[in-house]
Design a protein around this motif. Sequence first.
Motif, PDB file in Angstrom:
ATOM      1  N   ALA A 163      -4.889 -10.948   4.263  1.00 32.90           N
ATOM      2  CA  ALA A 163      -3.633 -11.387   4.883  1.00 32.90           C
ATOM      3  C   ALA A 163      -2.712 -12.038   3.852  1.00 32.90           C
ATOM      4  CB  ALA A 163      -3.919 -12.358   6.023  1.00 32.90           C
ATOM      5  N   GLU A 164      -3.306 -12.685   2.874  1.00 30.39           N
ATOM      6  CA  GLU A 164      -2.563 -13.358   1.807  1.00 30.39           C
ATOM      7  C   GLU A 164      -3.313 -13.129   0.508  1.00 30.39           C
ATOM      8  OE1 GLU A 164      -0.752 -17.840   0.847  1.00 30.39           O
ATOM      9  OE2 GLU A 164      -2.465 -17.593   2.191  1.00 30.39           O
ATOM     10  N   TYR A 165      -2.589 -12.858  -0.577  1.00 35.46           N
ATOM     11  CA  TYR A 165      -3.281 -12.567  -1.832  1.00 35.46           C
ATOM     12  C   TYR A 165      -2.313 -12.569  -3.013  1.00 35.46           C
ATOM     13  CZ  TYR A 165      -1.325  -7.942  -0.794  1.00 35.46           C
ATOM     14  OH  TYR A 165      -0.466  -6.910  -0.478  1.00 35.46           O
ATOM     15  N   LEU A 166      -2.894 -12.697  -4.211  1.00 32.70           N
ATOM     16  CA  LEU A 166      -2.192 -12.462  -5.461  1.00 32.70           C
ATOM     17  C   LEU A 166      -2.527 -11.038  -5.893  1.00 32.70           C
ATOM     18  CD1 LEU A 166      -3.152 -15.722  -7.416  1.00 32.70           C
ATOM     19  CD2 LEU A 166      -1.001 -15.293  -6.179  1.00 32.70           C
ATOM     20  N   VAL A 167      -1.696 -10.452  -6.727  1.00 35.45           N
ATOM     21  CA  VAL A 167      -2.002  -9.123  -7.241  1.00 35.45           C
ATOM     22  C   VAL A 167      -1.872  -9.128  -8.753  1.00 35.45           C
ATOM     23  CG1 VAL A 167       0.372  -8.283  -6.985  1.00 35.45           C
ATOM     24  CG2 VAL A 167      -1.518  -6.654  -6.986  1.00 35.45           C
ATOM     25  N   VAL A 168      -2.790  -8.419  -9.411  1.00 30.82           N
ATOM     26  CA  VAL A 168      -2.770  -8.296 -10.860  1.00 30.82           C
ATOM     27  C   VAL A 168      -3.090  -6.851 -11.201  1.00 30.82           C
ATOM     28  CG1 VAL A 168      -5.218  -8.895 -11.158  1.00 30.82           C
ATOM     29  CG2 VAL A 168      -3.622  -9.259 -13.051  1.00 30.82           C
ATOM     30  N   GLU A 169      -2.452  -6.345 -12.247  1.00 29.63           N
ATOM     31  CA  GLU A 169      -2.675  -4.964 -12.658  1.00 29.63           C
ATOM     32  C   GLU A 169      -3.440  -4.932 -13.964  1.00 29.63           C
ATOM     33  OE1 GLU A 169      -0.090  -0.942 -13.854  1.00 29.63           O
ATOM     34  OE2 GLU A 169       0.916  -2.695 -12.986  1.00 29.63           O
ATOM     35  N   GLY A 170      -4.474  -4.081 -14.047  1.00 29.13           N
ATOM     36  CA  GLY A 170      -5.194  -3.950 -15.304  1.00 29.13           C
ATOM     37  C   GLY A 170      -6.692  -3.856 -15.135  1.00 29.13           C
ATOM     38  N   THR A 171      -7.365  -3.794 -16.265  1.00 30.82           N
ATOM     39  CA  THR A 171      -8.819  -3.725 -16.301  1.00 30.82           C
ATOM     40  C   THR A 171      -9.368  -5.052 -16.825  1.00 30.82           C
ATOM     41  OG1 THR A 171      -8.957  -2.958 -18.606  1.00 30.82           O
ATOM     42  CG2 THR A 171      -8.595  -1.285 -16.905  1.00 30.82           C
ATOM     43  N   LEU A 172     -10.678  -5.096 -16.988  1.00 32.20           N
ATOM     44  CA  LEU A 172     -11.322  -6.296 -17.507  1.00 32.20           C
ATOM     45  C   LEU A 172     -11.279  -6.376 -19.037  1.00 32.20           C
ATOM     46  CD1 LEU A 172     -14.451  -6.375 -15.159  1.00 32.20           C
ATOM     47  CD2 LEU A 172     -12.453  -7.887 -15.064  1.00 32.20           C
ATOM     48  N   VAL A 187      -2.253  -0.887   4.768  1.00 28.69           N
ATOM     49  CA  VAL A 187      -2.902  -2.193   4.640  1.00 28.69           C
ATOM     50  C   VAL A 187      -4.343  -2.114   5.131  1.00 28.69           C
ATOM     51  CG1 VAL A 187      -2.949  -4.549   5.533  1.00 28.69           C
ATOM     52  CG2 VAL A 187      -0.793  -3.560   4.766  1.00 28.69           C
ATOM     53  N   GLU A 188      -4.543  -1.456   6.258  1.00 25.41           N
ATOM     54  CA  GLU A 188      -5.886  -1.344   6.835  1.00 25.41           C
ATOM     55  C   GLU A 188      -6.768  -0.432   5.980  1.00 25.41           C
ATOM     56  OE1 GLU A 188      -5.142   0.022  10.773  1.00 25.41           O
ATOM     57  OE2 GLU A 188      -4.457  -1.944  11.504  1.00 25.41           O
ATOM     58  N   ALA A 219       4.507  -5.576  -2.100  1.00 30.12           N
ATOM     59  CA  ALA A 219       5.377  -6.291  -1.168  1.00 30.12           C
ATOM     60  C   ALA A 219       4.629  -7.316  -0.338  1.00 30.12           C
ATOM     61  CB  ALA A 219       6.082  -5.288  -0.248  1.00 30.12           C
ATOM     62  N   GLY A 220       3.342  -7.093  -0.118  1.00 35.26           N
ATOM     63  CA  GLY A 220       2.564  -8.030   0.687  1.00 35.26           C
ATOM     64  C   GLY A 220       1.970  -9.184  -0.096  1.00 35.26           C
ATOM     65  N   PRO A 246      -5.751 -23.150  -5.233  1.00 37.76           N
ATOM     66  CA  PRO A 246      -5.900 -22.570  -3.894  1.00 37.76           C
ATOM     67  C   PRO A 246      -6.852 -21.382  -3.886  1.00 37.76           C
ATOM     68  CG  PRO A 246      -3.595 -23.020  -4.362  1.00 37.76           C
ATOM     69  CD  PRO A 246      -4.336 -23.246  -5.638  1.00 37.76           C
ATOM     70  N   GLU A 247      -7.683 -21.303  -2.868  1.00 36.98           N
ATOM     71  CA  GLU A 247      -8.671 -20.221  -2.783  1.00 36.98           C
ATOM     72  C   GLU A 247      -8.036 -18.969  -2.184  1.00 36.98           C
ATOM     73  OE1 GLU A 247     -12.270 -21.446  -0.912  1.00 36.98           O
ATOM     74  OE2 GLU A 247     -12.664 -23.033  -2.374  1.00 36.98           O
ATOM     75  N   ILE A 248      -7.042 -18.465  -2.850  1.00 37.27           N
ATOM     76  CA  ILE A 248      -6.332 -17.278  -2.394  1.00 37.27           C
ATOM     77  C   ILE A 248      -7.028 -16.040  -2.965  1.00 37.27           C
ATOM     78  CG2 ILE A 248      -4.712 -17.383  -4.354  1.00 37.27           C
ATOM     79  CD1 ILE A 248      -2.567 -16.280  -2.439  1.00 37.27           C
ATOM     80  N   PRO A 249      -7.167 -14.979  -2.179  1.00 32.83           N
ATOM     81  CA  PRO A 249      -7.797 -13.754  -2.681  1.00 32.83           C
ATOM     82  C   PRO A 249      -6.961 -13.106  -3.788  1.00 32.83           C
ATOM     83  CG  PRO A 249      -7.822 -13.794  -0.286  1.00 32.83           C
ATOM     84  CD  PRO A 249      -6.924 -14.915  -0.729  1.00 32.83           C
ATOM     85  N   LEU A 250      -7.607 -12.217  -4.532  1.00 29.30           N
ATOM     86  CA  LEU A 250      -6.943 -11.504  -5.617  1.00 29.30           C
ATOM     87  C   LEU A 250      -7.146 -10.009  -5.433  1.00 29.30           C
ATOM     88  CD1 LEU A 250      -5.498 -11.534  -8.426  1.00 29.30           C
ATOM     89  CD2 LEU A 250      -7.794 -11.526  -9.456  1.00 29.30           C
ATOM     90  N   VAL A 251      -6.064  -9.260  -5.461  1.00 20.83           N
ATOM     91  CA  VAL A 251      -6.117  -7.796  -5.420  1.00 20.83           C
ATOM     92  C   VAL A 251      -5.880  -7.285  -6.830  1.00 20.83           C
ATOM     93  CG1 VAL A 251      -5.020  -5.694  -4.577  1.00 20.83           C
ATOM     94  CG2 VAL A 251      -5.407  -7.613  -3.017  1.00 20.83           C
ATOM     95  N   VAL A 252      -6.840  -6.549  -7.360  1.00 19.55           N
ATOM     96  CA  VAL A 252      -6.754  -6.007  -8.713  1.00 19.55           C
ATOM     97  C   VAL A 252      -6.337  -4.545  -8.619  1.00 19.55           C
ATOM     98  CG1 VAL A 252      -7.978  -5.543 -10.862  1.00 19.55           C
ATOM     99  CG2 VAL A 252      -8.563  -7.570  -9.513  1.00 19.55           C
TER     100      VAL A 252
END
Length: 379
Positions: free
Chosen positions: A201-210, A194-195, A276-277, A229-235
């Motif tokens: 600490a909280e996020y959505l995840v999406v797989e792929g390119t632009l 994680v580090e 998982a996170g 909601p202003e939740i971060p996104l992990v690509v």
Amino acid sequence: MPTTLRVIVDQVVAPVPGPIGRYAEALTRALIETAPRGCQVEGVVSSSLPSDYERLLEAFPGLSGLYRSSLARRELAAAWQFGLTTSPGGGMIHAPSLFAPLRRHDRTVPGEQVVVTVHDVLAWTHPESLTSASVAWQKAMLKRARRHADAVVVSTHALAERLASIVDLGDRIRVIGTAPRSGLVVPADAREIVERLALPAEYLVVEGTLEPRKGVVDLLRALGRPGVPEIPLVVLGPQTWGEQHVSTVAEEAGVAPSRVVAVEPDDAAALAVVLAGATALVAPSHDEGDGTSLIEAFSLGVPVIHSDTPAYAEVAADAGIEVPVGVGGGYVDRLAAAVTAVVEQPDVAERLSIAGTDRAHAFDWRDSAERVWQLHADL
């Protein structure tokens, strides 16, 4: 004398194994584990470095042997495209892709058969997403498969229908599903990962390119809608596609670039930590032939939001929130509503987590391997 199934394992040691390499590795291991009495599995690989051969033998304990072609990967691909080599000879051959020795053979001789696998039809539906050389090679190899393959495996009925609309394979198409990749388990050192990946600490995840087909841009626009909601996104993918950069596209969509993190996990354990996170996996693609990414999220109990592309709908079977892509606009707003529901309503997220975990039980590599063995027995 044992019956030998010869599996093309070349993609496992390719410079970029990708999804096909992971598929080949997981399926081959399961084929070895489920080999019926009197049967064995032999690997087939192009001319490679000695370290590649060693890696394959270590990856597949129980492999009866490794057939090494005299041609390197690029030359072998070209030779097989034009049917110019007899390598690796006859017998029962199973290819986890279209990379296979497709040639005329006597189907009346027991054990003379070749089965190939098709993972998508992008060369026909979205050729712009591939190189021109890749498009030409895939089209040529599918033509050879139409003439010479004894069966063609696909992972979903949705893909089977798409493939049947492109080429007439009669009753030779077989649907055999996938499962989560090997090693997709959260490790003991999860905090260190994680580090290292700098995950929020909280996020959505999406797989792929632009690439527009993947829907990542649609998701960014959805996250930029008022009230979402202003939740971060992990690509899960590269930061750039062509001249576009994920930070620039995010900013144009009304999402602060600091909320978007692009990561490329280096192994299955790291991917498991990322998934998982997550508050949810969002799969917004407009067109896919495979739903393995959904299966992997389900296996870790991650809530899933997905488009209504047929392969996703088939794999999810109502275990996720299905968002119609539709025509004429509106998809972004529907994605925004789905994200808002999962992030702001814990009961919705919990229901999806339970449903996904249950759905994941329907996908298992041992079951897939047993069905492959049965397919070859039927042939």
